[in-house]
Scaffold this motif. Sequence first.
Motif, PDB file in Angstrom:
ATOM      1  N   ARG A  58      68.303 118.824  25.183  1.00  0.00           N
ATOM      2  CA  ARG A  58      68.656 119.274  23.830  1.00  0.00           C
ATOM      3  C   ARG A  58      69.129 118.117  22.951  1.00  0.00           C
ATOM      4  N   SER A  59      69.840 117.163  23.539  1.00  0.00           N
ATOM      5  CA  SER A  59      70.323 116.037  22.745  1.00  0.00           C
ATOM      6  C   SER A  59      69.181 115.134  22.282  1.00  0.00           C
ATOM      7  N   TYR A  60      68.035 115.230  22.924  1.00  0.00           N
ATOM      8  CA  TYR A  60      66.856 114.466  22.507  1.00  0.00           C
ATOM      9  C   TYR A  60      65.897 115.318  21.676  1.00  0.00           C
ATOM     10  N   ARG A  61      66.345 116.545  21.325  1.00  0.00           N
ATOM     11  CA  ARG A  61      65.569 117.501  20.531  1.00  0.00           C
ATOM     12  C   ARG A  61      64.257 117.884  21.212  1.00  0.00           C
ATOM     13  N   LEU A  62      64.321 118.060  22.517  1.00  0.00           N
ATOM     14  CA  LEU A  62      63.166 118.500  23.297  1.00  0.00           C
ATOM     15  C   LEU A  62      63.329 119.976  23.633  1.00  0.00           C
ATOM     16  N   SER A  63      62.236 120.664  23.799  1.00  0.00           N
ATOM     17  CA  SER A  63      62.296 122.080  24.167  1.00  0.00           C
ATOM     18  C   SER A  63      62.695 122.208  25.638  1.00  0.00           C
ATOM     19  N   ALA A  64      63.157 123.401  25.989  1.00  0.00           N
ATOM     20  CA  ALA A  64      63.532 123.643  27.385  1.00  0.00           C
ATOM     21  C   ALA A  64      62.275 123.569  28.250  1.00  0.00           C
ATOM     22  N   PRO A  65      62.352 122.848  29.363  1.00  0.00           N
ATOM     23  CA  PRO A  65      61.169 122.765  30.222  1.00  0.00           C
ATOM     24  C   PRO A  65      60.902 124.103  30.910  1.00  0.00           C
ATOM     25  N   PRO A  66      59.645 124.497  31.029  1.00  0.00           N
ATOM     26  CA  PRO A  66      59.334 125.735  31.747  1.00  0.00           C
ATOM     27  C   PRO A  66      59.712 125.610  33.223  1.00  0.00           C
ATOM     28  N   ARG A  67      59.772 126.728  33.897  1.00  0.00           N
ATOM     29  CA  ARG A  67      60.102 126.728  35.330  1.00  0.00           C
ATOM     30  C   ARG A  67      59.110 125.835  36.085  1.00  0.00           C
ATOM     31  N   GLY A  68      59.643 124.956  36.925  1.00  0.00           N
ATOM     32  CA  GLY A  68      58.810 124.056  37.715  1.00  0.00           C
ATOM     33  C   GLY A  68      58.433 122.768  37.001  1.00  0.00           C
ATOM     34  N   HIS A  69      58.974 122.538  35.815  1.00  0.00           N
ATOM     35  CA  HIS A  69      58.687 121.335  35.038  1.00  0.00           C
ATOM     36  C   HIS A  69      59.983 120.593  34.723  1.00  0.00           C
ATOM     37  N   GLN A  70      59.850 119.333  34.361  1.00  0.00           N
ATOM     38  CA  GLN A  70      60.998 118.555  33.905  1.00  0.00           C
ATOM     39  C   GLN A  70      60.528 117.494  32.925  1.00  0.00           C
ATOM     40  N   TRP A  71      61.450 117.082  32.060  1.00  0.00           N
ATOM     41  CA  TRP A  71      61.186 115.986  31.138  1.00  0.00           C
ATOM     42  C   TRP A  71      61.552 114.678  31.815  1.00  0.00           C
ATOM     43  N   VAL A  72      60.735 113.657  31.624  1.00  0.00           N
ATOM     44  CA  VAL A  72      61.065 112.309  32.066  1.00  0.00           C
ATOM     45  C   VAL A  72      60.907 111.379  30.866  1.00  0.00           C
ATOM     46  N   GLN A  73      61.739 110.342  30.849  1.00  0.00           N
ATOM     47  CA  GLN A  73      61.682 109.369  29.765  1.00  0.00           C
ATOM     48  C   GLN A  73      61.013 108.106  30.274  1.00  0.00           C
ATOM     49  N   VAL A  74      60.000 107.675  29.542  1.00  0.00           N
ATOM     50  CA  VAL A  74      59.283 106.443  29.866  1.00  0.00           C
ATOM     51  C   VAL A  74      59.348 105.574  28.623  1.00  0.00           C
ATOM     52  N   ALA A  76      60.412 104.693  25.193  1.00  0.00           N
ATOM     53  CA  ALA A  76      60.900 105.523  24.095  1.00  0.00           C
ATOM     54  C   ALA A  76      60.196 106.872  24.044  1.00  0.00           C
ATOM     55  N   ASP A  77      59.301 107.133  24.979  1.00  0.00           N
ATOM     56  CA  ASP A  77      58.517 108.361  24.991  1.00  0.00           C
ATOM     57  C   ASP A  77      59.051 109.342  26.028  1.00  0.00           C
ATOM     58  N   TYR A  78      58.734 110.630  25.814  1.00  0.00           N
ATOM     59  CA  TYR A  78      59.155 111.683  26.727  1.00  0.00           C
ATOM     60  C   TYR A  78      57.920 112.426  27.223  1.00  0.00           C
ATOM     61  N   VAL A  79      57.895 112.669  28.521  1.00  0.00           N
ATOM     62  CA  VAL A  79      56.730 113.294  29.142  1.00  0.00           C
ATOM     63  C   VAL A  79      57.202 114.511  29.936  1.00  0.00           C
ATOM     64  N   LEU A  80      56.583 115.664  29.683  1.00  0.00           N
ATOM     65  CA  LEU A  80      56.878 116.884  30.424  1.00  0.00           C
ATOM     66  C   LEU A  80      55.909 116.956  31.595  1.00  0.00           C
ATOM     67  N   ILE A  81      56.452 116.976  32.806  1.00  0.00           N
ATOM     68  CA  ILE A  81      55.598 116.954  33.997  1.00  0.00           C
ATOM     69  C   ILE A  81      55.915 118.127  34.911  1.00  0.00           C
ATOM     70  N   ALA A  82      54.938 118.508  35.705  1.00  0.00           N
ATOM     71  CA  ALA A  82      55.153 119.490  36.767  1.00  0.00           C
ATOM     72  C   ALA A  82      55.869 118.766  37.905  1.00  0.00           C
ATOM     73  N   ILE A  83      56.962 119.329  38.374  1.00  0.00           N
ATOM     74  CA  ILE A  83      57.782 118.674  39.396  1.00  0.00           C
ATOM     75  C   ILE A  83      57.000 118.489  40.689  1.00  0.00           C
ATOM     76  N   ALA A  84      56.269 119.494  41.105  1.00  0.00           N
ATOM     77  CA  ALA A  84      55.583 119.444  42.397  1.00  0.00           C
ATOM     78  C   ALA A  84      54.419 118.461  42.433  1.00  0.00           C
ATOM     79  N   THR A  85      53.683 118.358  41.332  1.00  0.00           N
ATOM     80  CA  THR A  85      52.457 117.556  41.348  1.00  0.00           C
ATOM     81  C   THR A  85      52.512 116.287  40.513  1.00  0.00           C
TER      82      THR A  85
END
Length: 95
Positions: A58-74, A76-85
């Motif tokens: 939220r502090s980075y103004r990103l939406s809540a990740p769906p179940r099984g996903h997470q945001w990672v920072q690379v 200055a960019d942000y990438v939403l990835i599936a945790i398992a794959t």
Amino acid sequence: DRWGHRRDDRRDYRGHDARVLRGHDHGVYYNARGPQFRRGGYIPREFRNQQYRVVDYRSYRLSAPPRGHQWVQVGADYVLIAIATGRIAHIVLNY
């Protein structure tokens, strides 16, 4: 200098073959900002470590990740990835 090289050599190499100028990149494209990612592609395993995980999205103004996903920072960019794959679901470029 004695070898005939000039320190202020400012030749423009844009017209030459890019493969010659690329060097030893082993086929991986990296731009000035870091690795190039594509939606639907996979993020490299080293970016799936906890040190890249965005906990307070939220502090980075990103939406809540769906179940099984997470945001990672690379960088200055942000990438939403599936945790398992590690599959990329969304990319937010932060210019």
